[in-house]
Design an enzyme around this catalytic site. Structure first.
Site, PDB file in Angstrom:
ATOM      1  CB  SER A  76      -0.947   0.057   1.247  1.00  0.00           C
ATOM      2  OG  SER A  76      -2.023   1.029   1.044  1.00  0.00           O
ATOM      3  CG  ASP A 222      -4.409  -1.730   0.484  1.00  0.00           C
ATOM      4  OD1 ASP A 222      -3.521  -2.262   1.108  1.00  0.00           O
ATOM      5  OD2 ASP A 222      -4.141  -0.532   0.348  1.00  0.00           O
TER       6      ASP A 222
END
Length: 755
Positions: A76, A222
């Site tokens: 991320s 993610d």
């Protein structure tokens, strides 16, 4: 020559995890370098949204301590910072580039309103409630993510444009891995090659915030869902020592779990925290864990990047004794940095342009608007600049490009993801107002758009309004030449509302006004992509009916008695020519701080037998700011010029907030209007993340309406001064204030939305 060869061997040995250092105690001036083995150090950088800018502070400390970094695994925001660093940008350079940006706007895909086409500016002003809703035979649908992160992807691509698009990540200046999650099967996806910016974007697609991204046929989101702190990934890259930096969002306390959003975010955080704890448990005694105390910095506080970086730097400095054990002498650290691979994409010519389009927009239209010439030099930033214009049209969920290689030549592939959650799109607006005497207005607005009915770009647009006003405007827009150029717009318009009639400050009657209109316009965009404004010329046929609803006029007779006289009614029919233009360069339509807006409309009746009339309406607004302080100057004028006997009450009205605020809604009405105001605004609180602000303001207003031209005079103008608080909320502007007018008139007003 011998010294040169020795230095070359020395540099290569650094890359292999071995350094040659001259032992001062045994040196006799010869070129003897005993071999010293050092540990391979790898960073594991966690996700955590905007909190991830703390990674920059940690990196700056490691650089200051001359701690070598041999590989990076990131998830991320850890993939964002780690990927850029692995690509050869220093921590300071990344920070400087970020400081030059409005990060909240970039992260949330907010664009300068003045770069939007005029129709979109008007829609945003009219329909502020929530996101656009898609409607199809499959039901009602929403976009796959709140934010498409298009600007962020373009930014990453521009910053890494010189790196080959098909690179093996082990050939980066620092070997790198990015972690994402396959949204279909929940499995971990590790990027070790391919376009670097795409790998980073896939890793940072936070669920419910940033939309998933399609990569090689997989829908990725993610990486924090499966490996928010990728210690094991770092270990698999051959790390002897792992420096893990965990900046994940802490769990919320019970008193904050009161909203649907917070509860949903808590569920994601719980899942993420479980895999983080497992990775922390795998750390060895020789590894290092850094967990900066980021205080109140939230997942979405992108505007606090500098604060997060400082906190990360402080956390690393607190354990600098542990980190210093891995430091290299300055000359060896510099030599290591210089010896790293730095693959650079040479200047290339574009050999082909492929369009991967899954939407309704024809491929030929995309090619025309981009205008990428075969044989031209590849320039990622220039292509992204053109793509940004298409993204601003909101006809795509996303549109981006890739540099690809085929049959020995380079080319560009355009990935155009259309808004396939339609084909019908709805937007909503709400307006409420209330005055001191209990009178009020309410309106519910619904906007319907059906783009691309044909390959020629025909669009159907409907605007409906319910409440005190009932209105329907239905229009077709057909581009005549280029889609973003001139267009023909046949339309029908129906409107019915009530208007109060006042004697002084007393409401004595209520009228019902009804207008019907049919016509066709020629629309002319002003500026490129109508970013300056829009002009229209056309013909229309109008019918205006005025009927009393309740009340009457109480007149005194000659004998002193009073008689209730029925209210007069009127009906006008007229066909004629119309022209209008709007130039809108305000930074925001609500509490503007910079820019100006001009608009005007004129109608010339042509039917002699019906009693010709002309209408003129013009408005101007100018805004300037200095720091938290803003000034708005406003002027408007209107006239209904009738060739026969003038009929009262058909023209414009004044009264209500920012229309002589001390008086009731539409308290003054007449065929002619003049109005001006000066408003001071203090931006008391700025919620930069949400793009919202709380204002305190004061306005000085002057104006009136008249039924006859001979009555117009400044001496009869009404005056009003007001104090108010205003908030630019996600459901529209909210105002609460108090006003005093000439003659002692007072008003306490509340208003939601624009009246």
């Amino acid at each position: 020559m011998q010294k040169f060869c020795t230095f070359t061997i020395f540099s290569l040995s650094l890359l292999a995890g071995t350094v040659c250092a001259q032992d001062p105690a045994t040196s006799d001036g010869s070129d003897h370098y005993p071999e010293v083995r050092r540990s391979k150090i790898c960073l594991a950088l966690s996700g955590g949204g905007a909190r991830g800018f703390a990674h920059l502070g940690v990196l700056k400390t490691l650089e200051a301590l001359n701690v070598p970094i041999d590989c990076i695994a990131g998830t991320s925001m850890g993939a964002v910072v780690g990927g850029l660093y692995a690509a050869g940008l220093s921590a300071t350079e990344i920070e400087q580039r970020l400081d030059a940006l409005k990060l909240n706007d970039v992260a949330l895909d907010r664009v300068d309103r003045r770069s939007l086409p005029q129709p979109l500016r008007e829609e945003d002003e009219q329909y502020p409630l929530g996101a656009t809703v898609g409607v199809s035979d499959k039901g009602v649908r929403l976009p796959t993510g709140v934010v498409q992160a298009t600007q962020f992807l373009e930014l990453l691509q521009n910053w890494t444009a010189k790196i080959p698009s098909n690179i093996d990540f082990d050939r980066l200046p620092i070997p790198f891995r990015a972690v994402a999650t396959d949204l279909e099967n929940g499995k971990m996806v590790i990027f070790d090659k391919g376009p670097l910016h795409t790998a980073i974007r896939a890793s940072m697609a936070a669920p419910g915030v940033f939309a998933p991204i399609q990569v090689n046929g997989r829908m990725l989101t993610d990486g924090g869902l499966v490996r928010n702190l990728p210690v094991d990934i770092a270990r698999s890259m051959g790390a002897d020592i792992v420096i893990a930096v965990n900046i994940g969002t802490p769990l919320l306390p019970r008193d904050q779990l009161q909203t649907f959003f917070n509860i949903s975010q808590q569920m994601v955080n719980i899942l993420t925290e479980q895999n983080v704890e497992a990775q922390k448990a795998s750390l060895r005694s020789t590894d290092i864990l850094i967990e900066p105390n980021l205080g109140s910095i939230s997942f979405m506080d992108f505007g606090r990047s500098a604060d997060a970086s400082i906190m990360g730097q402080q956390a690393a400095l607190e354990i600098q004794d542990k980190l210093a054990k891995f430091s290299l002498p300055p000359h060896l650290y510099v030599a290591l940095q210089q010896a790293r691979l730095n693959p650079q994409l040479p200047a290339i010519q574009i050999g082909f342009v492929d369009i991967a389009d899954n939407g309704a927009i024809p491929e030929s239209d995309i090619r025309r608007q981009l205008g990428i010439q075969i044989g031209s030099r590849y320039d990622a930033e220039e292509i992204n600049r053109k793509l940004a214009i298409l993204n601003n049209s909101r006809e795509y969920d996303s549109i981006n490009h890739e540099l690809v290689q085929r049959d020995g030549e380079y080319g560009v592939r355009i990935n155009a993801n259309g808004r396939n959650w339609g084909p019908h799109f709805l937007r909503f607006g709400l307006a409420l107002s209330s005055g001191l005497d209990g009178t009020g207005n309410y309106r519910l607005q619904i906007g319907h758009r059906r783009p691309w009915l044909t390959e020629g770009g025909l669009e159907w647009r409907n605007d409906l309004e319910f409440g005190n006003t009932l209105q329907l405007h239905s229009e077709l827009r057909q581009p005549l030449f280029e889609r973003e150029g001139m267009f023909a717009a046949p339309y029908v318009d129906f409107k019915q509302n009530t208007r109060n009639l006042y004697e002084g400050d007393t409401r004595v009657a209520e009228y019902r006004l009804r207008s019907e209109q049919v016509g066709v316009d020629l629309g002319i965009p002003l500026g490129s992509q109508s970013t300056l404004g829009e002009a229209r010329i056309g013909i229309s046929a109008n019918r205006l009916i005025v009927r009393p609803n309740i009340g009457g006029l109480l007149t005194q007779q000659g004998d002193g008695s009073f008689k209730l006289v029925p209210l007069p009614s009127a009906e006008l029919k007229q066909a004629g020519l119309k022209a209008a233009f709007v130039i809108d360069q305000l930074d925001t339509p609500v509490f503007p701080r910079e820019g100006y807006k001009l608009d005007s409309r004129v109608f010339f009746g042509l039917e002699q037998s019906a009693g010709k009339y002309k209408e003129l309406d013009m408005n101007a607004l100018w805004a300037r700011s200095l720091g938290k302080h803003s000034v708005n100057l406003k002027f408007s004028a209107a006239g209904l010029f009738q060739s026969g006997d003038e009929i009262s009450g058909l023209g414009s009205s004044l009264g209500g907030f920012q229309q002589l605020s001390a008086y009731q809604q539409d308290q003054f009405s007449g065929n002619y209007k003049l109005y001006g105001s000066a408003t001071y605004l203090l931006r008391a609180v700025n919620f930069d993340l949400a793009g919202q602000s709380l204002f305190l303001g004061s306005s000085l207003e002057i104006g009136n309406t008249w039924d006859k031209r001979s009555d117009i005079s400044l001496g009869s103008a009404r005056k009003s001064i007001s104090l108010f608080a205003g908030f630019s909320s996600f459901i529209g502007p909210i105002y609460l204030g108090f006003a005093v007018g000439s003659g002692g008139n007072k008003s306490v007003f509340f208003q939601l939305g624009r009246q």
